[in-house]
Enzyme design. Structure first.
Site, PDB file in Angstrom:
ATOM      1  N   LYS A  79      39.226  -7.668  -8.664  1.00 55.89           N
ATOM      2  CA  LYS A  79      40.287  -8.642  -7.452  1.00 55.89           C
ATOM      3  C   LYS A  79      40.281  -7.218  -5.826  1.00 55.89           C
ATOM      4  O   LYS A  79      39.885  -6.625  -5.783  1.00 55.89           O
ATOM      5  CB  LYS A  79      41.479  -8.196  -8.237  1.00 55.89           C
ATOM      6  CG  LYS A  79      42.503  -8.383  -8.262  1.00 55.89           C
ATOM      7  CD  LYS A  79      44.323  -8.554  -8.728  1.00 55.89           C
ATOM      8  CE  LYS A  79      45.195  -8.979  -8.047  1.00 55.89           C
ATOM      9  NZ  LYS A  79      46.321  -8.916  -9.071  1.00 55.89           N
ATOM     10  N   SER A 154      48.990 -12.948 -10.237  1.00 56.31           N
ATOM     11  CA  SER A 154      48.590 -12.545  -8.991  1.00 56.31           C
ATOM     12  C   SER A 154      46.988 -12.715  -9.089  1.00 56.31           C
ATOM     13  O   SER A 154      45.776 -13.184  -8.241  1.00 56.31           O
ATOM     14  CB  SER A 154      48.991 -11.680  -7.917  1.00 56.31           C
ATOM     15  OG  SER A 154      48.705 -10.545  -8.755  1.00 56.31           O
ATOM     16  N   SER A 178      50.599  -9.730 -13.634  1.00 58.88           N
ATOM     17  CA  SER A 178      49.579 -10.482 -12.929  1.00 58.88           C
ATOM     18  C   SER A 178      48.026 -10.290 -13.649  1.00 58.88           C
ATOM     19  O   SER A 178      47.120 -10.983 -13.123  1.00 58.88           O
ATOM     20  CB  SER A 178      49.208  -9.910 -11.163  1.00 58.88           C
ATOM     21  OG  SER A 178      50.186 -10.528 -10.489  1.00 58.88           O
TER      22      SER A 178
HETATM   23  N1  GLN Z   1      54.591 -12.558 -10.361  1.00 58.73           N
HETATM   24  C1  GLN Z   1      54.814 -11.243  -9.933  1.00 58.73           C
HETATM   25  C2  GLN Z   1      54.934 -10.562  -8.477  1.00 58.73           C
HETATM   26  O1  GLN Z   1      55.097 -11.916  -8.180  1.00 58.73           O
HETATM   27  C3  GLN Z   1      54.081 -11.022 -10.298  1.00 58.73           C
HETATM   28  C4  GLN Z   1      53.174  -9.685  -9.384  1.00 58.73           C
HETATM   29  C5  GLN Z   1      51.898  -9.165 -10.148  1.00 58.73           C
HETATM   30  O2  GLN Z   1      51.801  -8.158 -11.199  1.00 58.73           O
HETATM   31  N2  GLN Z   1      51.182  -8.426  -9.309  1.00 58.73           N
HETATM   32  O3  GLN Z   1      55.833  -9.988  -7.909  1.00 58.73           O
END
Ligand code: GLN
Length: 488
Positions: A79, A154, A178
Site C-alpha cells: 500500500k 482504503s 481499511s
Molecule cells: N473508512 C474509514 C475511514 O475512512 C477507515 C479507513 C482506514 O481504516 N484507513 O476513516
C-alpha cells in the site's frame, strides 16, 4: 496451473524446490499485470525493473546453496502509505506526489531481510481516508469481480491486486477497517493485527492510536506466513508491544473448533444489514457450529456510538498528524507565493483533496479550546466503554463473529457525494480499532450479482492465533477462497 494463480505458500514451495526461478516469478506476474491492470488500476507505481534485478541476484545466490526463507522470491504489492526506500510513496495525495522516502518502514525492512520482491505500490484513498479508493488523487481502483464496483477501501488497490492475481500477497493498513473491508469486497483474506503487534514505523500516520499494518492474502495460511515476518517488537515504534511472536502457521494443526466459544452480537445483525450479507454470515456461523464451535449470544451495547466516536478520534488525530505537510519538509511546495504564510496555505489548498480537508477541519474543530471536552474528551470516554464491551464479551467467549460490511461492494460513484453514507459502511469494523483488538475478514459467500461477501472473526488482544485457527478451519470446510473473478 499458471504461476500467478498460486497462493504464497504454494509458490514458496515451488521456489524452494527449485521448480521456478525468481526471474520466472517476476516475469509471470509482469505479464499478468500487463493483461489486467488497465482494467483494475490497482497500482500507483510499478517496480518491475528493480524486482527483476533483485530476482536475478537471488537466483545467482541460490545456485551455490539452495536455502530459502518464507518470503524469499515472493512478489508482493505494498500500500502506498508504507515507506519504501528510493521508491515513490504518495499516499495517493498530490501533496506527497513526488515523495521518495530515504528509508524503509520496519515491515519493509523485515520483508527485504527475507529477500521478498516488491512489484509496486498500490492505490488507496488519500491518506487512507475512505472506504472505496475513490478518494485517491490518481483515480479509483476497480473491483475485479465487477469493474463498475468499488474494491473497498482504503487498501482497495492491495485487495484488488491480490484478487486479480497481480501479486501473490500484499500489505495494507487498517485504521477503521481499511484491510478488512477491501478484503471482503474483493473476496480475499485481510487481517488487522492487535494494536502494537506490528510496527508502525514508516507507515504514514493517519490516526496513530488506531493505525495497524497487516496482510491481504489469497488464503488464511498466507496471512499467517506474512504475519510471522512483520510482527514483533520494534524499538523505533514506541507503541509496539514487547511480546514474543509465536509461529502463527503452527495453529493450523487443529482443524476443528471444539471447545471454542463463538459469540454473535445481535447489535451487528440489526437494521441496515443487507439480507444477502445477513444470510451468508449466518450460514458461516452454522458452519462454525458444525466444526464444533459453541455458539452464544453476546452483547456489545455501545456499538451504535462507534461511528461518531471513531470520526471524532480519527479526525482529531489526523488533523494533528497532517500538520507536518506544510510545503517545507516533504513533497509539494506551491511556487510564486508572496510570503511564507501564503506558501503554507496554498500548498495545503492545492495538495490535499476534499475528504482530507474535511477531516482536518473536523479534527481541528474537535480539538479546539472550548470544544475539546465536549467532543474529543467525550469520544475518548466512549472509546473506553467500547473497549469494555469487548472485554466483558470476551469473558464469555473466545471469538466474536460478525459481518464486515453492511452491503456487498457498491457501485463506483454511488456514495461519493454523501460522506455520511460512506462513513456508515464502517459500522462493523471500526469498534475493533477503537478497542485495539485483532480481526480477520475472509470470504463466506457471494451475492446474487456475483460479488463476494466477507465474514469477520474478532479475537482478544494478542490472540491472533485463535482468530487464525478458526478462520483456517472455516476456510478448509468451505470452497469460497478458491473462487477467482473472471476478468472480461
Ligand atoms: N473508512 C474509514 C475511514 O475512512 C477507515 C479507513 C482506514 O481504516 N484507513 O476513516
Amino acid at each position: 496451473m499458471a504461476l500467478y494463480k498460486l497462493t504464497l505458500h504454494e509458490l514458496q514451495e515451488k521456489f524452494t524446490n527449485g521448480e521456478v526461478t525468481a526471474r520466472e516469478i517476476v516475469q509471470a506476474y509482469s505479464l499478468r499485470i500487463s493483461q489486467v491492470e488497465p482494467k483494475v488500476k490497482a497500482y500507483i507505481t510499478f517496480t518491475k525493473e528493480s524486482a527483476l534485478a533483485q530476482a536475478d541476484a537471488l537466483d545467482q545466490k541460490l545456485k551455490g546453496w539452495r536455502r530459502t526463507m518464507p518470503l524469499m522470491g515472493m512478489p508482493l504489492a505494498v500500500k502506498d502509505n508504507i515507506c519504501t526506500e528510493d521508491v515513490l510513496t504518495t499516499c495517493a495525495s498530490r501533496i506527497l506526489g513526488n515523495f521518495v522516502p530515504p528509508y524503509d518502514a520496519t515491515v519493509i525492512a523485515r520483508l527485504r531481510g527475507q529477500g521478498y520482491l516488491l512489484l509496486g505500490k498500490t492505490n488507496l484513498d488519500e491518506f487512507a481516508m475512505g472506504s472505496s479508493t475513490e478518494n485517491s488523487a490518481f483515480g479509483p481502483s476497480r473491483n475485479p469481480w465487477n469493474l463498475g464496483s468499488i474494491p473497498g477501501g482504503s487498501s482497495g488497490g492491495s485487495a484488488a491486486a491480490v484478487a486479480a492475481d497481480e501479486c501473490v500477497a500484499a500489505l495494507g493498513s487498517d485504521t477503521g477497517g481499511s484491510i478488512r473491508q477491501p478484503a471482503a469486497c474483493c473476496g480475499v483474506v485481510g487481517l488487522k493485527p492487535t494494536y502494537g503487534r506490528v510496527s508502525r514505523f514508516g507507515l504514514v500516520a493517519f490516526a496513530s492510536s488506531l493505525d495497524q499494518i497487516g496482510p491481504i492474502t489469497k488464503d488464511v495460511t498466507d496471512a499467517a506466513v506474512l504475519l510471522n515476518v512483520i510482527a514483533g517488537h520494534d524499538p523505533l515504534d514506541s507503541t509496539s508491544a514487547n511480546l514474543p511472536v509465536p509461529d502463527y502457521t503452527k495453529v493450523f494443526r487443529r482443524k476443528d473448533l471444539k471447545k471454542v466459544r463463538v459469540g454473535v452480537p445481535q447489535e451487528y445483525f440489526a437494521e441496515g444489514l443487507d439480507p444477502e450479507v445477513d444470510q451468508a454470515v449466518r450460514g458461516a456461523i452454522e458452519e462454525l457450529k458444525r466444526l464444533g464451535g459453541d455458539i452464544k449470544d453476546v452483547k456489545l451495547p455501545t456499538t451504535d456510538a462507534a461511528i461518531a466516536t471513531y470520526y471524532v478520534v480519527a479526525t482529531a488525530e489526523a488533523s494533528s498528524n497532517l500538520a507536518r505537510y506544510d510545503g517545507v519538509k516533504y513533497g509539494l511546495r506551491s511556487k510564486q507565493t508572496k510570503d511564507l504564510l501564503e506558501m503554507y496555505m496554498t500548498t495545503r489548498q492545492e495538495g490535499f483533496g476534499p475528504e482530507v480537508k474535511r477531516r482536518i477541519m473536523l479534527g481541528t474543530y474537535a480539538l479546539s479550546a472550548g470544544y475539546y471536552d465536549a467532543y474529543y474528551g467525550k469520544a475518548q470516554a466512549v472509546r473506553t466503554l467500547i473497549r469494555r464491551d469487548f472485554e466483558a464479551a470476551f469473558q464469555e467467549v473466545d471469538l466474536i463473529v460478525t459481518p464486515v460490511m453492511p452491503t456487498p461492494a457498491f457501485k463506483l460513484g454511488e456514495k461519493v457525494a454523501d460522506p455520511l453514507q460512506m462513513y456508515l459502511s464502517d459500522i462493523y469494523t471500526i469498534s475493533v480499532n477503537l478497542a485495539g483488538i485483532p480481526a480477520i475478514s475472509l470470504p463466506c459467500g457471494f451475492s446474487k450479482a456475483g460479488l463476494p461477501i466477507g465474514l469477520q472473526i474478532i479475537g482478544r488482544a494478542f490472540e491472533e492465533e485463535t482468530v487464525l485457527r478458526a478462520a483456517h478451519a472455516y476456510e478448509q470446510a468451505t470452497m469460497w477462497h478458491t473462487k477467482k473473478p473472471h476478468m472480461r
